[in-house]
Design a protein around this motif. Structure first.
Motif, PDB file in Angstrom:
ATOM      1  N   THR A  28       0.764  -1.192   0.068  1.00 29.67           N
ATOM      2  CA  THR A  28       0.128   0.089   0.026  1.00 29.67           C
ATOM      3  C   THR A  28       1.097   1.402  -0.013  1.00 29.67           C
ATOM      4  OG1 THR A  28      -1.990  -1.328   1.230  1.00 29.67           O
ATOM      5  CG2 THR A  28      -1.729   1.086   1.341  1.00 29.67           C
ATOM      6  N   GLY A  30       3.892   1.526  -1.026  1.00 27.80           N
ATOM      7  CA  GLY A  30       4.611   1.494  -2.362  1.00 27.80           C
ATOM      8  C   GLY A  30       3.503   2.128  -3.334  1.00 27.80           C
ATOM      9  N   ALA A  31       2.336   1.777  -3.519  1.00 27.71           N
ATOM     10  CA  ALA A  31       1.402   2.353  -4.407  1.00 27.71           C
ATOM     11  C   ALA A  31       1.239   3.807  -4.027  1.00 27.71           C
ATOM     12  CB  ALA A  31       0.001   1.582  -4.225  1.00 27.71           C
ATOM     13  N   ARG A  33       3.429   5.973  -3.155  1.00 26.15           N
ATOM     14  CA  ARG A  33       4.523   6.651  -3.608  1.00 26.15           C
ATOM     15  C   ARG A  33       4.492   6.640  -5.034  1.00 26.15           C
ATOM     16  NH1 ARG A  33       6.976   8.899  -6.171  1.00 26.15           N
ATOM     17  NH2 ARG A  33       9.422   9.292  -6.131  1.00 26.15           N
ATOM     18  N   GLU A  34       4.123   5.421  -5.610  1.00 20.92           N
ATOM     19  CA  GLU A  34       4.038   5.552  -7.188  1.00 20.92           C
ATOM     20  C   GLU A  34       3.006   6.451  -7.700  1.00 20.92           C
ATOM     21  OE1 GLU A  34       5.588   4.135 -10.689  1.00 20.92           O
ATOM     22  OE2 GLU A  34       6.301   3.704  -8.590  1.00 20.92           O
ATOM     23  N   MET A  35       1.873   6.502  -7.356  1.00 22.57           N
ATOM     24  CA  MET A  35       0.858   7.294  -7.645  1.00 22.57           C
ATOM     25  C   MET A  35       0.974   8.928  -7.337  1.00 22.57           C
ATOM     26  SD  MET A  35      -2.521   5.026  -6.788  1.00 22.57           S
ATOM     27  CE  MET A  35      -3.593   6.184  -7.322  1.00 22.57           C
ATOM     28  N   GLY A  37       3.812  10.666  -7.085  1.00 19.45           N
ATOM     29  CA  GLY A  37       4.990  11.432  -8.062  1.00 19.45           C
ATOM     30  C   GLY A  37       5.775  12.335  -7.346  1.00 19.45           C
ATOM     31  N   HIS A  38       5.930  12.348  -5.965  1.00 23.88           N
ATOM     32  CA  HIS A  38       6.925  12.836  -5.289  1.00 23.88           C
ATOM     33  C   HIS A  38       7.228  12.292  -3.935  1.00 23.88           C
ATOM     34  CE1 HIS A  38       3.496  14.113  -2.469  1.00 23.88           C
ATOM     35  NE2 HIS A  38       2.896  14.579  -3.598  1.00 23.88           N
ATOM     36  N   GLN A 131      12.600   8.713  -0.581  1.00 28.25           N
ATOM     37  CA  GLN A 131      11.256   8.740  -1.212  1.00 28.25           C
ATOM     38  C   GLN A 131      10.247   8.457  -0.393  1.00 28.25           C
ATOM     39  OE1 GLN A 131      10.653   9.424  -4.416  1.00 28.25           O
ATOM     40  NE2 GLN A 131      12.770   9.901  -4.291  1.00 28.25           N
TER      41      GLN A 131
END
Length: 208
Positions: A28, A30-31, A33-35, A37-38, A131
């Motif tokens: 969750t 990781g998702a 963070r991916e979505m 964009g920062h 990140q």
């Protein structure tokens, strides 16, 4: 890009996903963070004794390029040992302005953590880069931090159970905090609940 403070995995206002496994929580994060964009800030909160620090330590080992901040480093012990409906002993202002926003915006900043050995603020430190910043703290989910947290994880342990665990932990460490738990910290949690409803602000209810 999702608006600041919005969890990209939340489905609708007032809804929180229930997660029972650490691995699923890491997915969750990781998702999110991916979505986003920062770089993102993951706030872990719950009652004292609910397992916030334990979860943060376990989670950081599963998240690439993650750093951790301890809420205890932003506590004023003189105020955190007093009755307060807002957990006034948590320095949320410094957290947001000096740490959370700079981390998300990838800009340099410094902060001063409370040094429990000398019971005073330490020397300025650079906010670490990464990140994902994982922050575990009491009194975290409230309007002061709404725009600075990307994902809110609530350790979903009832107040009475968390308090018993916290008291047992302190006893093992030789800390005589029974009166503080009974007369200050447990009432503070109840007041904070009524004022800010932190559990309802969460994106994830963790029961692992």
């Amino acid at each position: 890009m999702p608006r600041a403070g919005r969890c990209p995995v939340r489905r609708c206002p007032g809804y929180a996903s229930r997660v029972t496994r650490l691995h699923d929580l890491a997915i969750t994060v990781g998702a999110a963070r991916e979505m986003a964009g920062h770089p993102i800030v993951v706030g872990i909160s719950g009652y004292g004794g609910s397992g916030k620090s334990t979860l943060a330590r376990a989670l950081i080992d599963l998240i690439p390029d993650a750093v951790r901040m301890r809420g205890d480093d932003f506590l004023d012990p003189s105020r955190s040992h007093r009755r307060s409906a807002t957990w006034a002993g948590v320095d949320r202002s410094q957290l947001v302005e000096d740490v959370l926003r700079p981390f998300r915006e990838e800009r340099p900043s410094t902060f001063r953590r409370f040094d429990w050995a000398v019971r005073d603020l330490g020397e300025p430190e650079d906010v670490p880069a990464g990140q994902v910043l994982i922050l575990d703290a009491i009194g975290l989910f409230c309007p002061d931090t709404d725009d600075a947290l990307d994902l809110r994880v609530w350790c979903d342990v009832p107040l009475d159970v968390a308090t018993e665990r916290g008291m047992a932990r302190d006893a093992r460490l030789g800390r005589d905090h029974v009166a503080l738990w009974r007369d200050v910290w447990m009432p503070n949690e109840s007041d904070f609940d009524r004022t800010f409803a932190p559990r309802e602000r969460a994106d994830v209810l963790y029961t692992g």
